[in-house]
Design an enzyme around this catalytic site. Structure first.
Site, PDB file in Angstrom:
ATOM      1  N   TYR A 455       0.844  -1.208   0.000  1.00 55.03           N
ATOM      2  CA  TYR A 455       0.000   0.000   0.000  1.00 55.03           C
ATOM      3  C   TYR A 455       0.878   1.255   0.000  1.00 55.03           C
ATOM      4  CZ  TYR A 455      -3.725   3.303   1.012  1.00 55.03           C
ATOM      5  OH  TYR A 455      -4.591   4.362   0.944  1.00 55.03           O
ATOM      6  N   SER A 535      -6.387   0.888  -4.557  1.00 55.63           N
ATOM      7  CA  SER A 535      -6.468   2.325  -4.311  1.00 55.63           C
ATOM      8  C   SER A 535      -5.078   2.950  -4.440  1.00 55.63           C
ATOM      9  CB  SER A 535      -7.098   2.578  -2.933  1.00 55.63           C
ATOM     10  OG  SER A 535      -7.507   3.910  -2.799  1.00 55.63           O
ATOM     11  N   ASP A 618     -17.739   3.439  -7.978  1.00 53.63           N
ATOM     12  CA  ASP A 618     -16.643   3.922  -7.136  1.00 53.63           C
ATOM     13  C   ASP A 618     -16.591   5.447  -7.241  1.00 53.63           C
ATOM     14  OD1 ASP A 618     -14.351   4.497  -5.743  1.00 53.63           O
ATOM     15  OD2 ASP A 618     -13.136   2.944  -6.692  1.00 53.63           O
ATOM     16  N   HIS A 653     -15.845   1.542  -3.942  1.00 52.49           N
ATOM     17  CA  HIS A 653     -14.417   1.446  -3.677  1.00 52.49           C
ATOM     18  C   HIS A 653     -14.070   0.232  -2.825  1.00 52.49           C
ATOM     19  CE1 HIS A 653     -10.509   3.283  -3.989  1.00 52.49           C
ATOM     20  NE2 HIS A 653     -10.330   3.244  -2.686  1.00 52.49           N
TER      21      HIS A 653
END
Length: 685
Positions: A455, A535, A618, A653
């Site tokens: 991430y 993301s 999203d 999302h």
């Protein structure tokens, strides 16, 4: 491979003397209003479906994921009065159900079952909060995974939903006032278009809704004028006396204001006016409020302030710790319970309210905890514990006895004794040591097809947690690895700052170093490494593929930010400027352009197989990012492997996604990764 035809536009713009083509600008249009975009997305999805459905391992993964997801999942109980409120998913329900238990050992009953709200499970229970006496619950509903919320109120005794209805709540908490006559929430103004799908997150404000009134009568509490796009969320202290308002730009920092709810004017009093560091309320004892913060301590500390004073000042209670003090601190009973992080693993420290150390909490193992849910003066608290090889469980904590007992321990359809978790430290390009967790089957001792997850952003730590998806991969003899990259919050503010803005390349270097380590050390097979992220993590995967396509067999960028020159044009994108930089500032523009996945695809290179995943609703990272990126991949000369776009329908999302949609998406991703990494997928005996 044959892909659907994609119309090429002629948009070219000059930025600081640089000519930038935006060939697929038309794909930014809302697919709900532009039939050309909708038809294109549908054709892309059909192409992906034809390919994915033919993969030999998909059905095996779907069956095993179904079995692995089929276990009880509960949230930490919230005690109000003598009632305990929590959510439960019995296993494969589309959505968790809101439950209430009367007393510690009393009967349980269903308060709200969102599985009855829609036949396909796309309506979900989002935020919820019981009043201080436990007589009512304010709850938010979510449709198709969107960030918009509608808030209603349930009478716990009768089970009836009151007439109150609050619309257009967004990025909100729900905080009751002390006497239960109303609640605070956050909202935007009603958008000008029908769906609000692409509406920006501007004018975000805190309101108070009094029960029995129309939303048009709601009282505006906090809407400061500032040039910085901000979100404002509110919480009340456990005694109901004070309202604490956080104003944040999402990049780790928050200003803090407070309202004395005994003041009829509800005057907003600033406590912290800078946005550079995080502040989180741990609790209060009367007018004394305790906060965990990084102000003056990059690895965190605990401070307090006395609101009864005309000019309250902050006093240090717990100094900066050798490990990272997280935002998870609570005043429970007469103790401060503080969660610290050592190399991405958590421990819980006890302190008296004057800051005197008072030992530690004996956790069930090496893993991660959430916030201790309890109140000052009450010796009972609850917390969640999880790890790569430990399903998410709920534990009860007795403060006076410093004792932990199980409250809910699910059983999963896999022998966890066969699972091994190892921690390594990887040397990044500049010598920084990056934690890397490796999960595998005990009998898998040589190189194996591997998925690496990352991430690296917004100060969010990547901590050990139980994942049925990861278990499905590991069960087949694969390796699942997670890297705690810079940009996250594993080692405090400096670790975050080292991976944001002009330092974003450090995140990519860390991830590349982890990938090289897995191959060099014989953990991953030479041609069997896949990477996954969602993301900001999807941005990571897409950027790293462009920089080192030779390292990977497959890539799985999900709901990714891929157009770094226009991310600020959609929904909440302006809030990300403090994390990524401003495309309208020359220095930031040049840095963003250097790694923007859409703009740095390298024709002439042999790319890995790529499965791009997004969702049609999203409104956090709008699907235009994935649409434009997938179109650019398919148009480039980057080798014969497939570069597909999978578009989930009636989903957003991630939050609120029905269980069956989660299972199907992971089955697609794992079958795709298995095919290209060489993982032999078989049904367990």
């Amino acid at each position: 491979m044959d892909y659907p035809d994609t119309r090429r536009g002629s948009v070219v713009e000059e930025h600081f003397g640089v000519q930038v083509a935006d060939t697929y600008r038309w794909l930014e249009n809302d697919l709900r209003r532009d039939t050309d975009v909708a038809d294109w997305a549908r054709a892309q999805n059909e192409t992906a479906r034809d390919y994915l459905d033919a993969l030999p391992g998909r059905e095996v993964f779907r069956e095993r994921l179904t079995a692995l997801f089929d276990h009880e999942k509960l949230t930490t109980p919230t005690k109000r009065g003598e009632r305990y409120f929590f959510t439960r998913n019995a296993g494969l329900e589309h959505q968790p159900v809101l439950m209430m238990r009367e007393g510690a050992n009393g009967a349980e009953r269903v308060l709200m079952d969102p599985n009855r709200w829609s036949a396909d499970g796309t309506s979900a229970l989002a935020e919820w909060a019981p009043s201080r006496d436990g007589s009512r619950v304010a709850y938010a509903s979510q449709k198709d995974g969107a960030d918009w919320r509608t808030i209603r109120v349930l009478d716990v005794e009768t089970g009836k939903v009151l007439d109150d209805e609050v619309n257009w709540a967004r990025f909100t908490a729900i905080a009751w006032n002390g006497d239960g006559t109303g609640f605070f929430y956050s909202r935007n103004l009603e958008p000008s278009n029908d769906s609000g799908f692409q509406s920006p997150v501007l004018g975000h404000s805190v309101y108070f809704h009094a029960l029995g009134t129309e939303q048009s009568e709601d009282r505006l509490i906090h809407a400061p004028k500032t040039d910085v796009p901000l979100l404002h969320t509110a919480d009340t202290t456990p005694d109901g006396r004070y309202l604490v308002i956080y104003s944040t730009a999402l990049s780790g920092g928050a200003a803090v204001s407070v309202v004395d709810l005994e003041d009829p004017a509800l005057t907003v009093r600033p406590l912290v006016e800078e946005f550079g560091t995080f502040w989180t309320l741990a609790g209060n004892v009367g007018p004394r409020l305790y906060f965990v913060t990084q102000d003056g301590a990059e690895r965190g500390r605990i401070v307090s302030t006395d609101l009864s004073k005309p000019e309250p000042e902050f006093t240090e209670v717990v100094p900066e710790h050798p490990e990272m003090i997280t935002r998870l601190a609570s005043v429970v009973g007469d103790r401060l319970l503080v969660t610290a992080m050592r190399d991405a693993r958590t421990e819980v420290l006890r302190y008296r309210l004057d800051g005197t150390p008072d030992g530690t909490v004996d956790l069930p193992g090496i893993g991660s905890t959430g916030t201790f849910q309890g109140r000052p003066g009450d010796d009972e608290a609850f917390f969640v514990f999880t790890s790569h090889d430990a399903p998410t469980s709920i534990y009860r904590y007795n403060v006076a006895e410093n004792a932990v007992t199980p409250w809910a321990e699910p059983r999963v359809d896999i022998d966890l004794e066969t699972i091994v978790v190892e921690q390594h430290f990887v040397s990044s390009k500049d010598g920084t040591q990056v934690p890397l967790f490796v999960v595998r089957r005990r009998d898998v001792t040589g190189p194996a097809p591997t998925v690496l997850y990352g991430y690296g952003g917004f100060g969010i730590p990547l901590v050990p947690f139980f994942s049925p998806a990861a278990m499905a991969w590991v069960e087949q003899g694969g390796v699942y690895a997670t890297a705690a990259l810079r940009g996250g919050g594993e080692y405090g503010k400096a670790w975050h700052d080292a991976g944001k803005g002009q330092n974003k390349q450090n995140v990519f270097d860390d991830f590349i170093a982890a990938a090289e380590f897995l191959r060099r050390e014989g953990i991953a097979t030479p041609d069997g490494l896949a990477i996954e992220g969602e993301s900001n993590g999807g941005l990571l995967v897409a950027a790293v593929v462009n920089q080192r396509p030779d390292l990977f067999a497959a890539a799985l960028p999900g709901v990714a930010v891929t157009d770094m020159l226009r991310f600020d044009r959609f929904t909440g994108g302006q809030l990300w400027i403090q994390e990524f930089g401003d495309p309208g500032a020359e220095e930031d523009f040049r840095n963003l352009l250097s790694y923007s996945p859409l703009h740095t695809i390298r024709s002439g290179e042999d790319y890995p197989a790529i499965l791009v995943t997004t969702a049609d609703t999203d409104d956090r990272v709008v699907p235009a990012h994935s649409f434009k990126y997938a179109a650019a991949l398919q148009a480039a000369e980057i080798g014969p492997r497939p570069h597909l776009l999978r578009v989930e329908t009636q989903a957003g999302h991630g939050q609120g996604k029905p269980t069956d949609k989660m299972i199907d998406e992971v089955a697609d991703k794992w079958a795709f990764a298995a095919h290209w990494t060489g993982l032999d997928v078989t049904r367990p005996e």
